[in-house]
Write an enzyme that holds these catalytic residues in place. Sequence first.
Site, mmCIF file in Angstrom:
data_model
loop_
_atom_site.group_PDB
_atom_site.id
_atom_site.type_symbol
_atom_site.label_atom_id
_atom_site.label_comp_id
_atom_site.label_asym_id
_atom_site.label_seq_id
_atom_site.Cartn_x
_atom_site.Cartn_y
_atom_site.Cartn_z
ATOM 1 N N ASP A 90 23.990 62.458 0.106
ATOM 2 C CA ASP A 90 24.936 63.157 -0.753
ATOM 3 C C ASP A 90 24.224 63.539 -2.049
ATOM 4 O O ASP A 90 23.094 63.131 -2.290
ATOM 5 C CB ASP A 90 26.183 62.308 -1.001
ATOM 6 C CG ASP A 90 25.873 60.989 -1.685
ATOM 7 O OD1 ASP A 90 24.755 60.821 -2.180
ATOM 8 O OD2 ASP A 90 26.762 60.125 -1.712
ATOM 9 N N ASP A 270 31.685 60.892 7.836
ATOM 10 C CA ASP A 270 31.121 59.636 7.338
ATOM 11 C C ASP A 270 32.220 58.892 6.605
ATOM 12 O O ASP A 270 33.159 59.500 6.083
ATOM 13 C CB ASP A 270 29.962 59.891 6.370
ATOM 14 C CG ASP A 270 30.464 60.220 4.969
ATOM 15 O OD1 ASP A 270 30.449 59.318 4.112
ATOM 16 O OD2 ASP A 270 30.904 61.364 4.737
ATOM 17 N N HIS A 339 30.516 45.507 15.827
ATOM 18 C CA HIS A 339 31.654 45.965 16.640
ATOM 19 C C HIS A 339 32.291 47.230 16.060
ATOM 20 O O HIS A 339 32.528 48.204 16.789
ATOM 21 C CB HIS A 339 32.731 44.881 16.776
ATOM 22 C CG HIS A 339 33.991 45.447 17.346
ATOM 23 N ND1 HIS A 339 34.129 45.712 18.696
ATOM 24 C CD2 HIS A 339 35.127 45.900 16.749
ATOM 25 C CE1 HIS A 339 35.304 46.280 18.906
ATOM 26 N NE2 HIS A 339 35.927 46.402 17.737
#
Length: 376
Positions: A90, A270, A339
């Site tokens: 960014d 994102d 996970h």
Amino acid sequence: MLNFELITTDGNARRGRVTLNHGVVETPIFMPVGTYGSVKAMSPLELNEIGAQIILGNTFHLWLRPGLDVVNAHEGLHRFIGWDKPILTDSGGFQVFSLGDLRKITEDGVTFASPVNGDKLFLSPEISMQIQRTLNSDIVMQFDECTPYEIDGRPATHEEAAKSMRMSLRWARRSRDEFERLANPNALFGIVQGGMYEDLRDESLAGLSELDFHGFAIGGLSVGEPKEDMMRVLEHVAPRLPANKPHYLMGVGTPEDLVAGVAAGVDMFDCVMPTRNARNGWLFTRYGDVKIKNAAHRNDPRPLDESCACYTCRNFSRAYLHHLHRVGEILGARLNTIHNLHYYLQLMREVREAIEQHRFADFRRQFAADRARGTQ
């Protein structure tokens, strides 16, 4: 370089392929966030194992620490962090504007006090482009002002949003000019701003389109606005972005947000949510969310998600994850992060497959039905 191939569409949903200097990215894609040059709790090896294709770095934070001299000694961010696939950085704008009263905005750029040591610093479109050239990220973001949803406790007015957006447009031209002056061989994305006002979003996109960026991002969403406003703006802007360029929705969001974004025509996402929530014991599964600290999981021998093939779900029970969280073990945060990121990346794999097979609408209905089981 950037080459974008639009492979197929299903409604507004797009299945694409982005070729960058450090590799190929299959879209739609979720990009894990590595603020300080690491995705929190994850090694590059683990990111590879769960199928991460591209990660984010934060220009503002890497500029302050470790500093450009350190990154430059490694010939760029890839070698410094041990990641050989694509990286998006960014521009630093969002972080600077998050400093609130600690910063002063002018046409030239932003003067602010370093959150690290209080030093007076200055960031401009040109300096942002120079920092990102040193980082050598595959995708560089223009320097922009992220229009806040609220100003002084009330929603930003049309006039306030217009003033902010038009400065971002002027900064977009300066970003592009400096990017070209530096002969940066990577890709530069423009950012559509305009707050919650569709006409301002249209004006922003029209101005950016004249500058011929390699890709287009939607900024200024998920900044405190009601969900219905976010979806209204997203569904207005995304289908209007140039069809031959990648579309990136910045800082969004939940699994439901990602699927809605794909339906609107977004290719790239994102968000810190999967990693941050993992460290707080909030886990995403196909059948709703799991708060692993809840007492209901204390004796539960089942995996988090029986449909999940991640390392955590293949090897550990909810009871063990509950135990790790209760005693504050670092391993708990690591297993939870593995996970959650695997879940997000697997969701995008299933989305890509559904678009390829022209059954995205059916996929979206089944996804919503499965997730509607709620929080456990």
